[in-house]
Enzyme design. Structure first.
Site, PDB file in Angstrom:
ATOM      1  N   SER A   1       0.800  -1.229   0.000  1.00 32.04           N
ATOM      2  CA  SER A   1       0.000   0.000   0.000  1.00 32.04           C
ATOM      3  C   SER A   1       0.830   1.276   0.000  1.00 32.04           C
ATOM      4  O   SER A   1       0.318   2.337  -0.360  1.00 32.04           O
ATOM      5  CB  SER A   1      -0.933   0.016   1.216  1.00 32.04           C
ATOM      6  OG  SER A   1      -1.886  -1.005   1.110  1.00 32.04           O
TER       7      SER A   1
ATOM      8  N   HIS B   1      -7.056  -9.423   5.174  1.00 35.11           N
ATOM      9  CA  HIS B   1      -5.808 -10.023   5.665  1.00 35.11           C
ATOM     10  C   HIS B   1      -6.091 -11.099   6.716  1.00 35.11           C
ATOM     11  O   HIS B   1      -5.331 -12.046   6.853  1.00 35.11           O
ATOM     12  CB  HIS B   1      -4.882  -8.955   6.251  1.00 35.11           C
ATOM     13  CG  HIS B   1      -4.076  -8.218   5.222  1.00 35.11           C
ATOM     14  ND1 HIS B   1      -3.305  -8.857   4.293  1.00 35.11           N
ATOM     15  CD2 HIS B   1      -3.931  -6.892   4.981  1.00 35.11           C
ATOM     16  CE1 HIS B   1      -2.703  -7.951   3.514  1.00 35.11           C
ATOM     17  NE2 HIS B   1      -3.076  -6.749   3.909  1.00 35.11           N
TER      18      HIS B   1
ATOM     19  N   HIS C   1      -2.119  -9.700  -0.654  1.00 36.73           N
ATOM     20  CA  HIS C   1      -2.663  -8.878  -1.733  1.00 36.73           C
ATOM     21  C   HIS C   1      -2.664  -9.689  -3.030  1.00 36.73           C
ATOM     22  O   HIS C   1      -1.970 -10.692  -3.144  1.00 36.73           O
ATOM     23  CB  HIS C   1      -1.809  -7.621  -1.928  1.00 36.73           C
ATOM     24  CG  HIS C   1      -1.795  -6.720  -0.738  1.00 36.73           C
ATOM     25  ND1 HIS C   1      -0.972  -5.629  -0.647  1.00 36.73           N
ATOM     26  CD2 HIS C   1      -2.513  -6.746   0.413  1.00 36.73           C
ATOM     27  CE1 HIS C   1      -1.167  -5.023   0.507  1.00 36.73           C
ATOM     28  NE2 HIS C   1      -2.098  -5.681   1.164  1.00 36.73           N
TER      29      HIS C   1
HETATM   30 ZN    ZN Z   1      -2.824  -4.877   2.921  1.00 35.57          ZN
END
Ligand code: ZN
Ligand code: ZN
EC number: 3.1.3.1
Length: 1076
Positions: free
Chosen positions: A620, A864, A984
């Site tokens: 991110s 997550h 991800h």
């Molecule tokens: Zn993340």
């Protein structure tokens, strides 16, 4: 076992090369081990094949410098302006390419494979249709299924009507498998190809499936069951409620191919046996054996086709082999039937490796078909299906699926070369997605098919799957659509799949659109919104309104954006958007698939490539640097370009490395600026708005000083201020800063109350600095009325007229999950919508306008933890915040952009029933209502994960028959690869936009492009310095775009002048249009 695995990880470290330059992290160790666990426990048949060869990375291109992202943005913007020219033509020819099962994750993986086969890292490669001028997203659900099949979806995109699963060319009133209740006058729907043939255009259908398969069939046939490909299939179908006699009244699909498609010009694909009787043999050229036809009625449909064609005075050509196809002379053929395989055609990966006979490729077929079709001066309509992508995925054979994407891409390339963008509309889409995902934080250039596949020569290696099923399942998420040519601009948002049929008919002036004169035309005669007849059926009216939305682009071009708001759903991939939309609808007690998130209704859409400079799957911090500052950078770094080194303060040089966010540029121009997040304000996504840091971990000084992954000494690291300190100092001119993470701003000797638990906590800073006090002092020095708040009540009580700046630290760390917060009986934190509302009340006071970043930070955290309920409720909270912003701003002066930083290995599928709880277990389509079971006899959930803590380690799949997943926000959904935290995904995410500049999102873009569009639309930074802003058309034609920074090469200079020309052309076209 664990120790053994640890050893294996060290010696077989094929995924993540441990070079000092890359800076290996704990996360990677886990990732590697996780994949190996998967290989060992779930792929037992291949575990012997895991060997310890050297890891391989494909080389990364050298042109992706920090300057590249600017040049890339200029090119994308130029392409957006082509829409003006396209509006002026109608489509003489239309081509629809369908990649069967080609979801967004498959497109991304296919693109990477294409690049890697040319020995580049791959993430930066482009499929032919990535370069198309327009993009949209398509909702694929059936009338009766959350996850669709190919027959009903093909009916939608060819005939413009959604229908029930497993039926084709009929509407939803027909009953599956019931010929006795079927009535062609009431049930049949007509494809755009049939309309085209009736209007005297040449017409073609090409597929690598059988020509009687579910996707090509609705082009010419209507059938209550997709299974009735020949009469034997129909007669022996015991799933039908009819008797065999009743069923005989309905002609099988092969018979319809010859009779109802009698005026089609080119029909090419596999499935020869379905057209031949049992007593006729034919050569399987690939296998080298004779096989018998499968028809029971004794009819040889190949001969019938030839004689029918001759009766109509045509010169028909029938072909079976690659040679016959190659030798076919277009000028000597009026109609072509090609049955190029006895069954489905071969996988491309199998075909190209064959030492003997090779079937023609989809590109070969497309080339020959176009040679024949384009002889017709009235134009043509063509449908091309890349069918075996779907079959490869169904078998978990990713290599087969992805090679078929490449074969499909070649066919698209051939079509773009053989037609003109001026008169030919080309649409590329998919019927549905698959539960296929790519992720696990792979390095840039990592072989997309992994190491194991290199051991397999025929592509038959099976990749790991979570739920054991005889066939992998389709997925329910939206698919992408790409278009170029006349009418392409009508794809600009999230559309129903049936819309595809309507756009093609409007652009090609077919069917109802031809009868009513409601076609795409020159602007002089273009119809306006007022002509949408309210008496039209609701569905048709809705399509027409969708098309009107597309034409708003013309007005939008005339404004620049006074205000910009960027909404980022952290981790909100396309599958998460679809699932969140369904949840939103179901919370309002509707089936959900038809619901809309606020941003589903935005006017413009595109896709975003999320890869980092050094990673296939991004984090991110680097993604936020791209969309806030306009430059892609390396994993885990923020607000710096690729030349900065992760965790190295000693080599960091702010003048050489820093990149600047659009928020910072806006604040320098005297505009109001805000950052709102449900994560910590010092988190990876908000941080690049105001900070530059070589590590996203350095949120406070303690984090920095104790970071053992850094190669620097503690003293060296201390030269780099932590992120919290930068927020107060470098973000000193930001108007509103609102989010969690309070402890990062307070020293250890200061306590603060966690409002949620009532417990007292100490700050975490080691330097003794109270940054909240420092913020107040600094704001006072600037003469501002500054207000600091912590609680929901204090936030609510802020009087916008009485404050100049606001710091709100609304939680000690990350804020609460929305689903937990709204269910709390005690203290409730403000929602993201509450925060957005208060922020906008303050920001809108500034007459110069404002720039705002709003992050829905906890979608990511929910995923997550494999806690899908948490993640999806966060999408709903995020959506509410967007709704609030839409209501508080005007589309005339405010650009709102909604996107995600990256996706997750999260998937939704398994052919669930329409309206089944999206967070629940999959329901069988049979009556009475019951849960479906997999090959192991156990139930499964509609959503699941590629990896994460929901996986079983060393045990079979969890028995969930006693679970009710949707009833608890603690529930961890099943995942395949055991990892402490889910990962991800590397696939593209969507971008949705409305307001001035929104039209610049129209295709597949780099993530860095988002910042460039915002800066251009709002006139910030380089765009302001050079006058290269979005402006009224009168001003555009007289403005020189100036020098694009870094344009020192000859080709860059040429680009500037081309851009100049295209801007002038845009202006001229607009003046024409405005004078209507
Ligand atoms: Zn993340
Ligand atoms: Zn399928």
């Amino acid at each position: 076992m664990r120790a053994e695995l640890g050893k294996l990880t060290q010696t077989c470290d094929w995924l993540a090369p441990n070079t000092p330059k890359r800076g290996k992290t704990m996360q990677d160790q886990r990732s590697t081990r996780g994949l190996l666990l998967a290989a060992l426990f779930l792929l037992t048949i291949f575990s012997n094949e895991v060997s310890c060869k050297q890891p391989k990375l494909y080389p990364q291109p050298n042109y992706e410098t920090k300057e590249y992202w600017t040049r890339d943005a200029q090119q994308s913007m130029d392409r957006a302006s082509r829409v003006l020219q396209q509006l002026r033509y109608s489509a003489k020819n239309v081509i629809l390419f369908i990649g069967d099962g080609m979801g967004v994750s498959t497109v991304t993986a296919g693109r990477i494979l294409k690049g890697q086969l040319k020995n580049s890292s791959g993430e930066e490669a482009s499929l032919a249709f990535d370069e198309f001028d327009h993009a949209g997203l398509i909702r694929t659900y059936n009338m009766d299924r959350q996850t669709p099949d190919s027959a009903s979806t093909a009916t939608a995109f060819m005939c413009g009507v959604k229908t029930n699963g497993y039926m084709l060319g009929v509407n939803q009133d027909a009953k599956l498998g019931s010929c006795s209740t079927y009535d062609s006058r009431q049930h049949d729907v007509v494809s755009f190809l049939k309309f085209a043939s009736e209007q005297g255009k040449a017409t073609g259908v090409l597929t690598t499936d059988r020509l009687t398969g579910a996707t090509p069939a609705p082009a010419y046939a209507s059938s209550v069951s997709r299974q009735w490909q020949d009469d034997t299939d129909r007669n022996t179908d015991d799933s039908s409620p009819d008797s065999p006699e009743q069923r005989r009244r309905c002609p099988d699909i092969a018979t319809q191919l010859v009779d109802r498609a009698v005026n089609f010009t080119v029909l090419m694909g596999g499935g020869r046996l379905k057209l031949l009787p049992k007593n006729v043999t034919t050569m399987d050229q690939f296998g080298g054996v004779q096989v018998n036809g499968t028809r029971s009625d004794g009819i040889n449909l190949v001969e019938r086709w030839s004689s029918l064609q001759r009766q109509l005075g045509r010169r028909p050509v029938y072909v079976e082999t690659a040679d016959e196809l190659r030798n076919l002379r277009a000028d000597q053929a009026d109609s072509v039937l090609g049955l190029l395989s006895t069954e489905k055609m071969r996988y491309h990966s199998t075909n190209i490796r064959s030492e003997g006979y090779r079937e023609p490729s989809l590109a070969d077929m497309t080339r020959k078909a176009l040679e024949v079709l384009r002889k017709n001066s009235n134009g043509f309509a063509l449908m091309v299906e890349g069918a075996r992508i779907d079959s490869g995925h169904h078998a978990n054979q990713a290599q087969r699926a992805l090679y078929d994407v490449l074969a499909f891409d070649e066919a698209v390339q051939v079509a773009t070369e053989m037609t003109s963008i001026e008169d030919t509309l080309i649409v590329v889409s998919a019927d549905h997605s698959h539960v296929f995902t790519i992720g696990h934080y792979g390095y840039r250039g990592q072989p997309i098919l992994g190491k194991m596949v290199s051991k397999s020569s025929d592509g038959s290696l099976q990749y790991p799957a979570l739920v054991p099923r005889h066939s992998e399942s389709h997925s329910a998420e939206d698919v992408a659509l790409f278009a170029r040519g006349p009418g392409a601009h009508l794809f600009q948002s999230v559309h129903q799949q049936s819309y595809i049929g309507h756009v093609i008919m409007k652009a090609g002036c077919l069917g109802w659109y031809a009868r009513t004169g409601n076609c795409l035309q020159d602007p002089e005669s273009a119809t306006s919104a007022a002509t949408v007849d309210p008496a039209l059926p609701r569905m048709v009216r809705h399509r027409l309104q969708s098309m009107d939305r597309a034409s708003r682009v013309l007005q939008e071009l005339r404004y620049s954006a006074k205000n910009v708001i960027l909404f980022i759903g952290d981790g909100m991939g396309v599958s998460t958007v679809t699932a969140g939309r369904i949840l939103k609808g179901q919370l309002k007690n509707s089936s959900g698939e038809e619901a809309s998130l606020a941003f589903d209704e935005f006017d413009h859409a595109g896709l975003i490539r999320t890869y980092n400079l050094d990673r296939q799957t991004p984090d991110s911090a680097a993604t936020a640097t791209a969309f806030l500052c306009g430059v892609k950078t390396n994993f885990y770094t923020l607000g710096v370009n690729q030349n900065a080194k992760l965790g190295s303060c000693s080599t960091y040089d702010s003048r050489q490395h820093d990149v600047v966010s659009f928020l910072k540029l806006a604040s320098e121009q005297g505009r109001a600026t805000g950052v709102v997040t449900t994560s910590r304000l010092t988190g990876a996504t908000p941080a690049p708005a105001f900070a530059s840091c070589v590590s996203r971990r350095w949120q406070d000084d303690t984090d920095r000083d104790t970071d053992s992954s850094s190669e620097d000494t503690v003293e060296q690291r201390r030269d780099c201020p932590d992120i919290a300190t930068q927020m107060v100092d470098r973000g000193v001119n930001f108007t509103v800063l609102m989010g969690g993470g309070r402890l990062k701003f307070l020293p250890k000797n200061v306590t603060t109350v966690d409002q949620v638990t009532g417990r007292t906590y100490r700050g975490t800073r080691s330097d003794g600095v109270n940054l909240v006090e420092r913020w107040k002092t600094l704001q006072g020095q600037f003469g501002r009325r500054a207000q600091y708040v912590e609680t929901a009540d204090d936030l609510r009580s802020i009087q916008p007229d009485n404050v100049d700046s606001v710091l709100a630290l609304t939680s000690i760390a990350d804020m609460q999950y929305h689903v937990i917060n709204i269910n709390s009986s005690g203290y409730r934190e403000p929602s993201l919508a509450d925060m957005t509302k208060k922020t906008l009340e303050v920001l809108t006071k500034n007459p110069k306008g404002f720039a705002l970043l709003v992050e829905g930070g906890r979608i990511d955290n929910g995923h997550h933890g494999n806690r899908a309920q948490r993640a999806l409720y966060e999408v709903v909270a995020f959506d509410e915040a967007i709704q609030t912003a839409m209501e508080m701003t005007s589309i005339e002066d405010t650009l709102i952009v909604v996107s995600a930083d990256h996706s997750h290995v999260f998937t939704i599928g398994y052919y669930g029933r329409r309206g089944q709880p999206v967070l629940g277990k999959v329901m069988s389509s049979e009556e009475p209502l019951r849960y479906a079971t997999a090959s192991d006899g156990m139930q499964y959930t509609a959503v699941s994960y590629g990896d994460g803590p929901g996986a079983e380690v060393g045990r079979p799949r969890r028995n969930i028959s006693e679970d009710s997943p949707e009833s608890s926000y603690d529930y961890r959904y099943p995942s395949l690869v055991p990892r402490s935290t889910e990962s991800h995904a590397g696939e593209d995410v969507s971008v949705m936009a409305r307001g001035p500049g929104a039209q610049l999102f129209h295709s597949v873009h780099q993530q860095s492009y988002i910042a460039h569009v915002i800066m251009k639309a709002a006139c910030l930074g380089w765009y302001a310095d050079t006058g290269n802003c979005l402006k009224a058309p009168e001003a555009v034609s007289t403005t020189s775009p100036g020098d694009i920074p870094t344009t020192t090469t000859k080709s860059a200079v040429a680009k500037v002048s081309r851009q100049n020309v295209s801007l002038i052309m845009s202006a001229a076209a607009l003046i024409v249009l405005r004078s209507l």
